[in-house]
Design a protein around this motif. Structure first.
Motif, short mmCIF file in Angstrom:
data_model
loop_
_atom_site.label_atom_id
_atom_site.label_comp_id
_atom_site.label_asym_id
_atom_site.label_seq_id
_atom_site.Cartn_x
_atom_site.Cartn_y
_atom_site.Cartn_z
N ALA A 175 0.70 -1.35 0.14
CA ALA A 175 -0.12 -0.05 0.14
C ALA A 175 0.92 1.25 0.06
CB ALA A 175 -0.87 -0.08 1.14
N ARG A 176 2.11 1.27 0.47
CA ARG A 176 2.96 2.33 0.68
C ARG A 176 3.94 2.35 -0.62
NH1 ARG A 176 2.74 4.57 5.62
NH2 ARG A 176 0.54 4.04 6.44
N THR A 177 3.90 1.39 -1.62
CA THR A 177 4.64 1.35 -2.80
C THR A 177 4.29 2.16 -3.81
OG1 THR A 177 5.56 -0.83 -2.15
CG2 THR A 177 5.82 -0.24 -4.47
N GLY A 178 4.91 3.00 -4.62
CA GLY A 178 4.26 3.56 -5.69
C GLY A 178 4.94 2.99 -7.05
N LEU A 179 4.51 3.69 -8.06
CA LEU A 179 5.16 3.35 -9.44
C LEU A 179 6.64 3.48 -9.57
CD1 LEU A 179 2.31 4.77 -11.78
CD2 LEU A 179 2.62 2.42 -10.85
N LEU A 180 7.31 4.24 -8.77
CA LEU A 180 8.81 4.52 -9.06
C LEU A 180 9.39 4.06 -7.71
CD1 LEU A 180 8.24 8.50 -10.44
CD2 LEU A 180 8.64 5.93 -11.57
N THR A 181 8.99 3.26 -7.10
CA THR A 181 9.62 2.80 -5.71
C THR A 181 10.76 1.84 -5.92
OG1 THR A 181 7.88 2.95 -4.39
CG2 THR A 181 9.16 1.73 -3.57
N GLY A 182 10.77 0.95 -6.92
CA GLY A 182 11.68 -0.05 -7.15
C GLY A 182 13.18 0.58 -7.37
N THR B 259 2.49 7.98 -5.96
CA THR B 259 1.46 7.27 -6.87
C THR B 259 0.78 6.15 -5.91
OG1 THR B 259 3.24 5.89 -7.77
CG2 THR B 259 2.34 7.72 -8.98
N SER B 260 1.28 5.74 -4.42
CA SER B 260 0.93 4.77 -3.87
C SER B 260 -0.70 5.05 -3.45
CB SER B 260 1.61 4.76 -2.72
OG SER B 260 1.27 5.64 -1.55
N ALA B 261 -1.29 3.83 -2.96
CA ALA B 261 -2.57 3.87 -2.62
C ALA B 261 -2.68 4.48 -1.17
CB ALA B 261 -3.10 2.28 -2.44
N SER B 262 -1.97 4.62 -0.47
CA SER B 262 -1.87 5.30 0.91
C SER B 262 -1.84 6.84 0.47
CB SER B 262 -0.65 4.94 1.69
OG SER B 262 0.55 5.42 1.15
N VAL B 263 -1.04 7.46 -0.43
CA VAL B 263 -1.22 8.77 -0.49
C VAL B 263 -2.48 9.08 -1.12
CG1 VAL B 263 -0.02 10.58 -1.78
CG2 VAL B 263 1.24 9.14 -0.50
N MET B 264 -2.88 8.43 -2.11
CA MET B 264 -3.96 8.69 -2.84
C MET B 264 -5.25 8.60 -1.93
SD MET B 264 -4.04 7.08 -6.84
CE MET B 264 -3.27 5.76 -6.39
N GLY B 265 -4.94 7.76 -0.91
CA GLY B 265 -5.92 7.67 0.20
C GLY B 265 -6.27 8.98 0.84
N VAL B 266 -5.19 9.26 1.34
CA VAL B 266 -5.01 10.79 1.97
C VAL B 266 -5.75 11.77 1.41
CG1 VAL B 266 -3.32 12.62 3.00
CG2 VAL B 266 -3.02 10.15 3.38
N PHE B 267 -5.08 11.97 0.15
CA PHE B 267 -5.96 12.98 -0.83
C PHE B 267 -7.54 12.55 -1.02
CE2 PHE B 267 -3.06 15.34 -3.60
CZ PHE B 267 -2.04 15.53 -2.81
N GLY B 268 -8.19 11.24 -0.88
CA GLY B 268 -9.22 11.36 -0.79
C GLY B 268 -10.08 11.92 0.43
N LEU B 269 -9.38 11.35 1.56
CA LEU B 269 -9.97 11.71 2.95
C LEU B 269 -9.92 13.10 3.21
CD1 LEU B 269 -10.69 10.78 5.88
CD2 LEU B 269 -7.83 11.18 6.13
N GLY C 44 -10.50 15.44 0.53
CA GLY C 44 -11.11 15.86 -0.56
C GLY C 44 -10.50 16.78 -1.80
N LEU C 45 -9.09 16.25 -1.68
CA LEU C 45 -8.31 16.55 -3.08
C LEU C 45 -8.39 15.87 -4.16
CD1 LEU C 45 -4.99 17.94 -1.23
CD2 LEU C 45 -6.59 19.34 -2.73
N ASP C 46 -8.21 16.40 -5.43
CA ASP C 46 -8.22 15.87 -6.47
C ASP C 46 -6.71 15.25 -6.81
OD1 ASP C 46 -7.97 15.32 -9.28
OD2 ASP C 46 -10.04 15.65 -9.51
N ASN C 47 -6.45 13.99 -7.16
CA ASN C 47 -5.15 13.78 -7.21
C ASN C 47 -4.56 14.44 -8.56
OD1 ASN C 47 -4.25 11.37 -5.57
ND2 ASN C 47 -6.29 10.83 -6.12
N GLY C 48 -5.44 15.08 -9.22
CA GLY C 48 -4.91 15.93 -10.66
C GLY C 48 -4.25 17.11 -10.32
N VAL C 49 -4.20 17.38 -8.87
CA VAL C 49 -3.39 18.76 -8.29
C VAL C 49 -1.90 18.35 -8.60
CG1 VAL C 49 -5.50 19.51 -7.26
CG2 VAL C 49 -3.73 18.37 -6.06
N VAL C 50 -1.64 16.98 -8.70
CA VAL C 50 -0.18 16.83 -8.66
C VAL C 50 0.40 15.87 -9.44
CG1 VAL C 50 0.06 17.39 -5.86
CG2 VAL C 50 -0.78 15.00 -6.70
N SER C 51 1.55 15.64 -9.92
CA SER C 51 1.97 14.93 -10.88
C SER C 51 2.43 13.29 -10.60
CB SER C 51 3.32 15.31 -11.49
OG SER C 51 4.25 15.18 -10.39
N GLY C 52 2.42 13.22 -9.06
CA GLY C 52 2.75 11.84 -8.53
C GLY C 52 4.11 11.60 -8.56
N LEU C 53 4.95 12.54 -8.98
CA LEU C 53 6.34 12.46 -8.67
C LEU C 53 6.92 12.84 -7.36
CD1 LEU C 53 7.48 13.62 -12.19
CD2 LEU C 53 7.27 11.43 -11.46
#
Length: 824
Positions: free
Chosen positions: A17-24, A93-103, A105-114
């Motif tokens: 849940a804490r792993t993003g697309l660029l974690t590896g 880009t992890s599920a945990s960060v997107m979950g915080v934005f949802g909590l 009420g922030l749209d994930n589109g305000v950031v790039s995920g980087l």
């Protein structure tokens, strides 16, 4: 010592849940083209950028950490902004960060995920000519070493990273730091180490004392969020610090905890600090750091929401760019004209005021005003209740709280630091966990509160009915374990008490003790008819800081008793913004408060210089006198009594020696002097009654004369007065007043004059003089006859100067009495 006290536990790899697309782990340099998206829900890149992934950086002890660097394409050198935290650098880009934005009420589109969690977005900053450095810090993910939580080690590590970055060929040599929460805290520790190439910092809400803010707030082992922080981050291959075990093993202040307080006096870099009143985790720490850092170039903005939406707001990001352009790019953009303080005033029913400019916090117009608890009427009043009373509750009962109300009959604004000074007793226990809350009620008595985030959904209501207090503001709160009541004289001020937490002082049966509780800073408006409710309770009034963490339950038993009035005059001190004229105070409604100032008219002498719109030099003199008194009042309040006395230690010692020498050389001979003041429009009885009630009010006593430094009394002890006597600063003690003094001359009005006499003693008991006041009723007012007797060797100059002192202080008090009693 603190290193020996540290406790570590094994860490674990980053969970899914804490792993993003660029974690590896994938070292190397690549170019991201304009329009690149990490995933469809995120903002596309407005420009191309160079992405250097998993670059190894060697720290001074040989440990290697790994960093990601995002920078503009091309060969031009750029400054860099560091985002220091234990959250994985590829976690945006992890599920945990997107979950915080949802909590929130922030749209994930305000950031790039980087971006790192709570950090600046490379998509924006690279487009503006900056690089962003996201490190995996010591012990985190693939970096070496054992991780620690907020102490000097982090400052040293980030120092090394900053100096490494400054040497990179693409860097101008200027480095900044930005981010919220953990990323704000790390900036205090880094700036205190003074890395040469750190040019500016931007702490956006964060604790500044791990003991007082995170694990032992108010002396209570409330470690719910500490557990979430420890267990939900610091993922890595080695070990991580066990802050929970440390709090259990070392419940008092030790070297371990002192090492987790930044050296504020060493923070001198330009700082743009952002705070709020509503973040029950971060508010106290952010304001503490703002007060204590040594930076001459520092700015404070206090917003009216929650930090994550505020941090990513487009206008706020653009303003932050202006700050960094000034200090990282040397742009001549006028940033210095930004007000040093911009604060908010919350309404809680719509209509918040934001961006209110001031030179300081609290603003200079704020007056700390005591609202005394009255247990008989359950009200708050600006006058000390004459009779003693008590209110209490059984901690296992419902309700296990008592509250006190004040209703406001005109617009009233509070901006600054509230505190409570209470006289309390534990019946059937030797300790008390007390929780307090200042709550706003509408004119019908309904509590007012407001979400701090855009998410107002049914789930948000469920989460915040009791708990998740960072998402919904319900008022200014505080807490204290009574056995931890000892104040830290060096850290405390009259507005903000600070406890030493270095000892435990249990209560004995029947013991009544005085405590001070700091409440979170506030900015709150009350409209006519609205009320303030002050609650004292044995329960955690707001619940948890965050959703889903363990709630702290106070360790209480027996019955709690709050004493009010008489010798045990408990009060709530509130920061009243004193701008509007003050109407008459209603004596029929003890819970009705008015605020403001009413400057009485004064006679003006023949003018030398005419000021436009004014008739005399006295006008200019009045402006200067008002400003001087306000400046002195502000400085005295900021320093606080104990620190002021420490600063005056040498002067007080010289004053004591002067008086003691005067007694020895006088051989029992004395000299005396008398001055008289005539007052109109107020009777002697009215004034002496007001003065008797006001004698315990620090704001009234200190304001009597600019050379009043302290007027303080412990119950059952003589009043200690520190003031100027002649050319000396003297500290003497006054015995109880003898009220049998009678005027020498008969009163024209025929009324029996009121008089009083008191002796002045040094701390060692040496008798050094006598003060006598007689108040004679006159046909249209009264006459005050003010006398002083001193050892003959002190000389007539000292007598004359002290009579001048009498004239100033009693004139000030008479005018204050006229204003507060509402007479012309």
């Amino acid at each position: 010592m603190s290193e020996d006290q540290k406790i570590f536990v094994p860490s674990h790899p980053l969970p899914a849940a804490r792993t993003g697309l660029l974690t590896g782990f994938d070292p190397g340099t690549r170019t991201l083209e304009p329009g690149f998206q990490t995933a469809p829900q995120f903002r596309p890149l407005p420009v191309g950028m160079v992405f250097e992934k998993d670059v190894a950086v060697r720290l001074r002890d040989g440990v290697r950490i790994h960093v990601d660097v995002f920078r503009p394409t091309g060969v031009e050198q750029v400054p860099v902004i560091v985002a220091w935290s234990p959250y994985g650098k590829g976690q945006g880009t992890s599920a945990s960060v997107m979950g915080v934005f949802g909590l929130v009420g922030l749209d994930n589109g305000v950031v790039s995920g980087l971006e790192k969690f709570e950090a600046p977005d490379p998509a924006y900053w690279c487009a503006q000519g900056y690089a962003i450095c996201n490190p995996d810090i010591r012990g985190v993910v693939d970096s070496g070493g054992d991780s620690v939580l907020w102490d000097r080690q982090e400052g040293l590590d980030c120092y090394d990273l900053i100096e490494w970055l400054a040497e990179q060929p693409w860097c101008t040599g200027k480095v900044g730091m930005s981010g919220t929460s953990y990323l704000a805290v790390s900036q205090w520790f880094t700036a205190a180490e003074q890395p040469p190439h750190l040019a500016a910092i931007n702490p956006w809400e964060g604790v500044s004392d791990v003991y007082r803010d995170l694990v032992m707030r108010g002396g209570m082992p409330d470690t719910g969020f500490a557990a979430q922080l420890q267990d939900g981050s610091f993922f890595g291959r080695n070990r991580k610090e066990d802050i929970l075990a440390e709090a259990e093993r070392y419940p008092l202040m030790t070297g371990l905890w002192e090492n987790k307080i930044p050296a504020f006096d060493r923070i001198t870099v330009p700082a743009y600090i952002v705070a709020s009143y509503s973040n029950t985790l971060h508010t106290a720490g952010t304001f503490r750091a703002w007060r204590r850092i040594a930076s001459e170039e520092k700015w404070l903005r206090i917003h009216n929401g929650q930090e994550w939406p505020d941090y990513y707001d487009e206008a706020n990001v653009a303003e932050l760019r202006m700050f960094f352009d000034r200090y990282l790019k040397d742009a001549d953009n006028g940033w210095e004209a930004t007000p040093r303080v911009r604060y908010s005033v919350l309404d809680l029913a719509g209509g918040d005021r934001t961006g209110v400019a001031a030179d300081a916090f609290p603003p200079q117009e704020v007056v700390s005003t005591k609202f005394y608890l009255d247990a008989r009427t359950r009200t708050l009043t600006t006058e000390t209740p004459a009779g003693a009373a008590q209110a209490g509750y059984a901690v296992t009962a419902n309700p296990n709280a008592v509250s006190f109300l004040a209703r406001f009959d005109q617009e009233t604004v509070m901006v600054g630091y509230p505190k409570a000074r209470l006289w309390v007793e534990a019946d059937g226990a030797d300790d008390m966990d007390l929780f307090v809350l200042v709550q706003k009620l509408d004119a019908h008595g309904t509590p007012l509160q407001a979400f701090t985030v855009p998410n107002h959904s049914a789930t948000a209501h469920d989460l915040t009915d009791h708990g998740a207090s960072i998402l919904r503001y319900k008022g200014s709160d505080g807490r204290l374990r009574v056995s931890a009541r000892k104040l830290d004289g060096a850290l405390s001020s009259d507005d903000v008490p600070a406890h030493s937490f270095d000892r435990i002082e249990k209560l004995t049966p029947g013991e009544i003790v005085e405590i001070e509780i700091d409440l979170l800073p506030m900015g709150l408006a009350f409209h006519p008819g609205e009320q303030l409710r002050f609650i004292v309770s044995s329960r955690n009034l707001l619940g948890t800081l965050m959703p889903g963490i363990r709630e702290y339950v106070g360790v209480n038993s027996g019955r709690h008793i709050i004493h009010t009035g008489g010798r045990h005059a408990s009060y709530l001190q509130l920061p009243i913004h004193n701008l509007e004229p003050q109407p008459n105070h209603s004596q029929d409604e003890p819970n009705t408060m008015t605020t403001g100032t009413n400057a009485p008219a004064e006679s003006t002498p023949e003018h030398w210089v005419r000021l436009e719109g004014e008739d005399a030099d006295a006008s200019i003199d009045g402006f200067e006198l008002f400003s001087a008194r306000r400046a002195l009042g502000l400085l005295k309040g900021k320093l606080g009594r104990e620190r002021l006395l420490v600063l005056l230690d040498e002067e007080i010692a010289a004053g004591d020696a002067f008086l003691r020498n005067g007694v020895e050389r006088s051989g029992g001979q004395e000299i005396a002097g008398t001055t008289r003041l005539s007052a109109h429009g107020i009777t002697a009885a009215q004034f002496t009654g007001w003065l008797g009630r006001a004698f315990g009010r620090n704001d009234v006593m200190l304001a009597g004369h600019p050379e009043h430094y302290s007027i303080h009394a412990q119950p059952g002890q003589n009043v200690n007065i520190v003031e100027t006597l002649g050319e000396y600063v003297c500290s003497f003690f006054m015995r109880e007043w003898d009220d049998s003094v009678v005027a020498q001359a008969p009163s024209d009005a025929g009324a029996k004059p009121a008089g009083r006499r008191s002796q002045m003693l040094l701390a060692d008991g040496t008798l050094v003089g006598t003060i006598e006041n007689v108040f004679d009723e006159e046909a249209n007012g009264f006459t005050a006859t003010l006398s002083v007797t001193l050892p003959a060797a002190c000389g007539q100059d000292v007598i004359r100067q002290h009579l001048e002192h009498f004239a100033v202080e009693f004139r000030t008090w008479i005018l204050r009495a006229v204003a507060e009693l509402g007479r012309p």
